[in-house]
Design an enzyme around this catalytic site. Structure first.
Site, PDB file in Angstrom:
ATOM      1  N   LEU A 145       3.955  -4.898   2.245  1.00  0.00           N
ATOM      2  CA  LEU A 145       2.670  -4.824   1.551  1.00  0.00           C
ATOM      3  C   LEU A 145       1.847  -3.615   1.988  1.00  0.00           C
ATOM      4  O   LEU A 145       0.957  -3.164   1.274  1.00  0.00           O
ATOM      5  CB  LEU A 145       1.854  -6.097   1.821  1.00  0.00           C
ATOM      6  N   GLY A 146       2.129  -3.102   3.184  1.00  0.00           N
ATOM      7  CA  GLY A 146       1.380  -1.963   3.693  1.00  0.00           C
ATOM      8  C   GLY A 146       2.017  -1.452   4.965  1.00  0.00           C
ATOM      9  O   GLY A 146       2.783  -2.168   5.627  1.00  0.00           O
ATOM     10  N   THR A 147       1.726  -0.196   5.310  1.00  0.00           N
ATOM     11  CA  THR A 147       2.270   0.385   6.525  1.00  0.00           C
ATOM     12  C   THR A 147       1.161   1.053   7.324  1.00  0.00           C
ATOM     13  O   THR A 147       0.095   1.383   6.790  1.00  0.00           O
ATOM     14  CB  THR A 147       3.348   1.443   6.205  1.00  0.00           C
ATOM     15  N   GLY A 148       1.410   1.241   8.619  1.00  0.00           N
ATOM     16  CA  GLY A 148       0.444   1.888   9.496  1.00  0.00           C
ATOM     17  C   GLY A 148       1.160   2.588  10.628  1.00  0.00           C
ATOM     18  O   GLY A 148       2.394   2.600  10.694  1.00  0.00           O
ATOM     19  N   VAL A 199       3.094  -4.458   7.286  1.00  0.00           N
ATOM     20  CA  VAL A 199       2.783  -5.833   6.899  1.00  0.00           C
ATOM     21  C   VAL A 199       3.737  -6.253   5.791  1.00  0.00           C
ATOM     22  O   VAL A 199       3.929  -5.520   4.809  1.00  0.00           O
ATOM     23  CB  VAL A 199       1.322  -5.967   6.417  1.00  0.00           C
ATOM     24  N   LYS A 248       2.169  -9.404   9.966  1.00  0.00           N
ATOM     25  CA  LYS A 248       1.822  -8.092  10.511  1.00  0.00           C
ATOM     26  C   LYS A 248       2.734  -7.806  11.695  1.00  0.00           C
ATOM     27  O   LYS A 248       2.792  -8.583  12.640  1.00  0.00           O
ATOM     28  CB  LYS A 248       0.349  -8.088  10.941  1.00  0.00           C
ATOM     29  N   ASP A 278     -14.844  -2.535  12.403  1.00  0.00           N
ATOM     30  CA  ASP A 278     -13.968  -1.755  11.519  1.00  0.00           C
ATOM     31  C   ASP A 278     -14.182  -2.105  10.051  1.00  0.00           C
ATOM     32  O   ASP A 278     -13.229  -2.185   9.268  1.00  0.00           O
ATOM     33  CB  ASP A 278     -12.500  -1.949  11.898  1.00  0.00           C
ATOM     34  N   LYS A 326     -14.819  -1.606   6.269  1.00  0.00           N
ATOM     35  CA  LYS A 326     -14.593  -0.591   5.243  1.00  0.00           C
ATOM     36  C   LYS A 326     -13.885  -1.283   4.084  1.00  0.00           C
ATOM     37  O   LYS A 326     -13.304  -2.370   4.252  1.00  0.00           O
ATOM     38  CB  LYS A 326     -13.749   0.570   5.780  1.00  0.00           C
ATOM     39  N   ASN A 336     -10.408  -2.846   4.431  1.00  0.00           N
ATOM     40  CA  ASN A 336     -10.218  -4.060   5.234  1.00  0.00           C
ATOM     41  C   ASN A 336     -10.826  -5.296   4.590  1.00  0.00           C
ATOM     42  O   ASN A 336     -10.955  -6.339   5.235  1.00  0.00           O
ATOM     43  CB  ASN A 336     -10.800  -3.865   6.640  1.00  0.00           C
ATOM     44  N   ASP A 385      -7.702  -7.382   9.442  1.00  0.00           N
ATOM     45  CA  ASP A 385      -7.513  -6.363  10.479  1.00  0.00           C
ATOM     46  C   ASP A 385      -8.577  -6.461  11.569  1.00  0.00           C
ATOM     47  O   ASP A 385      -9.590  -5.754  11.546  1.00  0.00           O
ATOM     48  CB  ASP A 385      -7.502  -4.955   9.883  1.00  0.00           C
ATOM     49  N   THR A 442     -13.776   3.709  12.318  1.00  0.00           N
ATOM     50  CA  THR A 442     -13.376   4.643  11.274  1.00  0.00           C
ATOM     51  C   THR A 442     -14.487   5.671  11.131  1.00  0.00           C
ATOM     52  O   THR A 442     -15.650   5.281  10.987  1.00  0.00           O
ATOM     53  CB  THR A 442     -13.153   3.900   9.940  1.00  0.00           C
TER      54      THR A 442
END
Length: 430
Positions: A127-130, A135, A150, A244, A246, A249, A262, A279
């Site tokens: 679903l997402g990368t970091g 995730v 996660k 955090d 934003k 998130n 997050d 951020t």
């Protein structure tokens, strides 16, 4: 712009270096004001949604403006002993903004989270990368229910000096149970990775919705702002700072409510802390100046969020971090002509470098924000009960729908691998 004092400039340089190294700072997918203006211009009405979106279910004025007060409950404890300034303008009786769930005395008894193993799960798409991992959507075989998993690489967590933040995230998520915060089912680890099994929120990010829309209508921004306020009130009553906030998130569930996710920078802070993290676009001045800070930094970030939702871009923007931090310290946001006057007044009362005047940090705490005239038509208990229809329902075909998330290459290493674990002592009990 006037030259900043040398001592502040040194703080900015230190922060800029840290941000470039990426040790304690996260990137934000912000756009410049000029780009945001083109987005809105190209789309016409600011209320346009993506073609795949379902028609918005707007909350009628009567649904949020009833004069009847919500059920009485004790007001949240004040986070600051500072006196309110003489110009505090309350549109609502403070006794009418209390909600049930923010009182720690009403919290459900603590229930230890479950422990799982990789064989307990069917792992689906990413679903997402970091920088630390990714995730996935997963399905718990025992129940058939979908969750988000996660995955953090231990080597990267240690290399980037994020061990304490990761442990904080686990400890905090174990104790949270609130409608607008992502729920954690449990954790696990193997010799290479750490795993968080979290509530799966099908609707995607507020960030994606905001970029498709260009900017939000006043009523849409206010709705999401209310849910963020309640979430922060819940956290702050428990001496937890989020740090955090934003649009990236904030997730949207299938019924249109936000879920804050997050908690990598969240921390239990009864008094003050000094960690440089966050951020860049959302950093409060006191963080930039390396001062001790508390819950007020969350309210600063909230002011930035409200501005970005209504304008389509953050109030302080520059590709150069050095210049960005100068703009934040100067604190002279420019408001577009379409900005709602009451929203503008609230943002100006929050985006102030003077902590003795910043809303959310005065003697009454969050009450000053909830009683502000921008929220005069809000029934806070109904909002907390999710009894007011959401302004946008994301397209969702079922519990396992992933259409609201981008596609990513599935090039990760196998999970559940056993072998030498040089970092085992750093994650005992995970």
């Amino acid at each position: 712009m006037a030259e900043a004092p040398k001592e502040k400039m040194s703080f900015i340089k230190k922060l800029t270096i840290s941000a470039k190294e990426g040790t304690l700072f996260k990137k934000s997918n912000t756009v410049s004001p000029s780009t945001a203006s083109k987005q809105v211009s190209n789309r016409g009405s600011q209320s346009n949604l993506a073609p795949a979106s379902k028609p918005a279910t707007a909350a009628s004025p009567s649904s949020a403006t009833s004069a009847a007060p919500p059920s009485a409950s004790p007001a949240a404890p004040s986070p600051s002993k500072k006196s309110a300034p003489a110009d505090v303008d309350r549109a609502v009786d403070p006794a009418k903004v209390a909600t049930r769930g923010v009182n720690p005395a009403n919290a459900p008894p603590f229930k230890p989270k479950g422990k799982y193993q990789i064989p307990d799960l069917s792992i689906d798409r990413t679903l997402g990368t970091g920088s630390f991992g990714r995730v996935h959507m997963v399905r718990l075989k025992a129940t058939g229910k979908y969750y988000a998993m996660k995955v953090l690489k231990k080597n990267e967590v240690v290399k980037m000096k994020q061990v304490e933040h990761t442990i904080n995230e686990k400890n905090i998520l174990e104790k949270l149970d609130y409608p607008f915060l992502v729920f954690m089912l449990g954790t696990m680890q193997d010799s290479h990775n750490l795993y968080f099994i979290l509530e799966y929120v099908q609707g995607g990010e507020v960030f994606s919705f905001l970029r498709r829309s260009g900017r939000f209508q006043n009523s849409v921004a206010k709705y999401y702002a209310c849910e963020v306020i309640l979430a922060f009130e819940y956290l702050h009553c428990r001496d937890i700072i989020y740090r955090d906030l934003k649009p990236e998130n904030l997730l949207i569930d299938s019924k249109g409510h936000i879920k804050i996710t997050d908690f990598g920078f969240a921390k239990h802070v009864p008094d003050v802390t000094w960690t440089l993290c966050g951020t860049p676009d959302y950093l409060a001045p006191e963080i930039i100046q390396s001062k001790g800070y508390g819950k007020a930094v969350d309210w600063w970030a909230f002011g930035v969020l409200v501005y970005e939702m209504l304008a389509g871009h953050p109030p302080f923007y520059d590709d150069d971090h050095f210049k960005l931090y100068e703009k934040i310290l100067a604190c002279k946001p420019k408001f577009p002509s379409h900005f709602d006057p009451n929203a503008k007044d609230l943002v100006k009362r929050i985006l102030t470098t003077d902590l003795s005047k910043r809303y959310g940090n005065l003697r009454a705490g969050v009450v000053d924000i909830k009683c502000h005239k921008w929220f005069a038509d809000v029934e806070w208990q109904k909002m907390e009960d999710c009894a007011i229809p959401a302004p946008y329902l994301p397209p969702c075909k079922g519990e396992g729908d992933t259409s609201n998330f981008d596609q990513y290459p599935e090039d990760h290493e196998p999970y559940g691998v056993t072998g030498p674990d040089p970092h085992k002592d750093k994650f005992i009990g995970f």
